[in-house]
Design an enzyme around this catalytic site. Structure first.
Site, PDB file in Angstrom:
ATOM      1  N   ILE A  83       1.326  -0.821   0.473  1.00 59.04           N
ATOM      2  CA  ILE A  83      -0.458   0.460   0.278  1.00 59.04           C
ATOM      3  C   ILE A  83       1.213   1.467  -0.162  1.00 59.04           C
ATOM      4  O   ILE A  83       1.431   0.998   0.867  1.00 59.04           O
ATOM      5  CB  ILE A  83      -0.984  -0.252   1.137  1.00 59.04           C
ATOM      6  CG1 ILE A  83      -1.896   1.177   1.601  1.00 59.04           C
ATOM      7  CG2 ILE A  83      -0.208  -0.197   2.688  1.00 59.04           C
ATOM      8  CD1 ILE A  83      -3.122   1.121   2.620  1.00 59.04           C
ATOM      9  N   SER A  84       0.508   2.219  -0.730  1.00 58.14           N
ATOM     10  CA  SER A  84       1.780   3.695  -0.683  1.00 58.14           C
ATOM     11  C   SER A  84       1.981   3.445   0.028  1.00 58.14           C
ATOM     12  O   SER A  84       0.784   4.314   0.839  1.00 58.14           O
ATOM     13  CB  SER A  84       1.274   4.080  -2.459  1.00 58.14           C
ATOM     14  OG  SER A  84       0.845   2.880  -3.866  1.00 58.14           O
ATOM     15  N   GLN A  85       2.677   4.505   0.297  1.00 51.96           N
ATOM     16  CA  GLN A  85       3.160   5.900   1.745  1.00 51.96           C
ATOM     17  C   GLN A  85       2.030   7.226   0.917  1.00 51.96           C
ATOM     18  O   GLN A  85       1.930   7.424   0.149  1.00 51.96           O
ATOM     19  CB  GLN A  85       4.591   6.111   1.082  1.00 51.96           C
ATOM     20  CG  GLN A  85       4.986   7.447   2.082  1.00 51.96           C
ATOM     21  CD  GLN A  85       6.216   7.918   2.077  1.00 51.96           C
ATOM     22  OE1 GLN A  85       6.522   6.768   1.447  1.00 51.96           O
ATOM     23  NE2 GLN A  85       6.164   9.254   2.838  1.00 51.96           N
TER      24      GLN A  85
END
Ligand code: SAH
Length: 216
Positions: A66-68
């Protein structure tokens, strides 16, 4: 296990996260309120809940992340989404970025190349009440020609090059945000000026999992 609780503690941590990404330079109020609103911990296994409100990418299984939050906000800000615009998202993953786009009022068309993740995220987004226009299992390099053109295109995996098919599916005046290169990637904004001309702007280094060929 996903637990759909959103306590004051979660909300408090989310406020702090918003302050953190604001301090890192995100200004768009709509993007900030989307981050403040969406329970990011729902997108992660509950045993990792403590990581949900740190400004970090996190593994979600199948070698994906899950992206930053800062990166999600940065890409969303560059995209300048307006209500009811058609947005193509390549790399649905956990669906967190998809939810942010939905909060911004976009009609989201998403593509994910991992079938298990695709099925899980599709069910999950329905369950929590986010309704992208269409989510498909497929190869993002090809875009979604049957639903083109799009006002905006966002790629959330590192692309070794800018796929031609995606450029072709952008309206004139449309914007595409794509991290380009191996490791790290350069965040790149392309604005379609005419049928053949694109303006290109670069925004520094980011790290994504790779945009892979074919599907599985
Ligand atoms: N937007 C996601 C980021 C997930 S990481 C989130 O917020 O959680 C990138 C995702 O891109 C992964 O789920 C990966 O499976 C997917 N991906 C990689 N190559 C792809 C391709 N060619 N087409 C579509 N999705 C791809």
């Amino acid at each position: 296990m996903i637990s759909l609780k959103d306590s004051f503690r979660h909300q408090g941590k989310r406020k702090q996260l918003v302050e953190t990404i604001k301090a890192k330079g995100i200004k768009d109020e709509k993007v900030l309120s989307a981050i403040a609103k969406i329970p990011r911990h729902w997108f992660m296994d509950s045993s990792f809940e403590d990581h949900a409100y740190q400004d970090k990418a996190f593994p979600i299984g199948a070698g994906q992340t899950i992206s930053q939050p800062y990166t999600v906000a940065f890409q969303s800000e560059l995209l300048q989404v307006k209500k009811d615009e058609k947005v193509l998202e390549i790399g649905t993953g956990s669906g967190y970025q998809t939810a942010v786009l939905c909060e911004l009022g976009a009609k989201v068309y998403g593509i994910e190349r991992q079938n298990e993740l695709f099925k899980k995220t599709k069910r999950f987004l329905e369950k929590i009440g986010y309704r992208p226009k269409r989510l498909t299992f497929g190869d993002g390099y090809k875009g979604m020609p049957n639903y083109a053109p799009f006002d905006k295109i966002i790629v959330t995996a590192g692309a070794p090059f800018i796929p031609k098919a995606l450029l072709n599916q952008l309206i004139i005046g449309g914007r595409m945000v794509i991290p380009v290169g191996d490791d790290p990637q350069i965040m790149t904004l392309l604005i379609r000026k005419s049928a053949k001309e694109f303006e290109k702007k670069e925004f520094g280094e980011f790290r994504f999992v790779p945009l892979l060929k074919n599907k599985n």
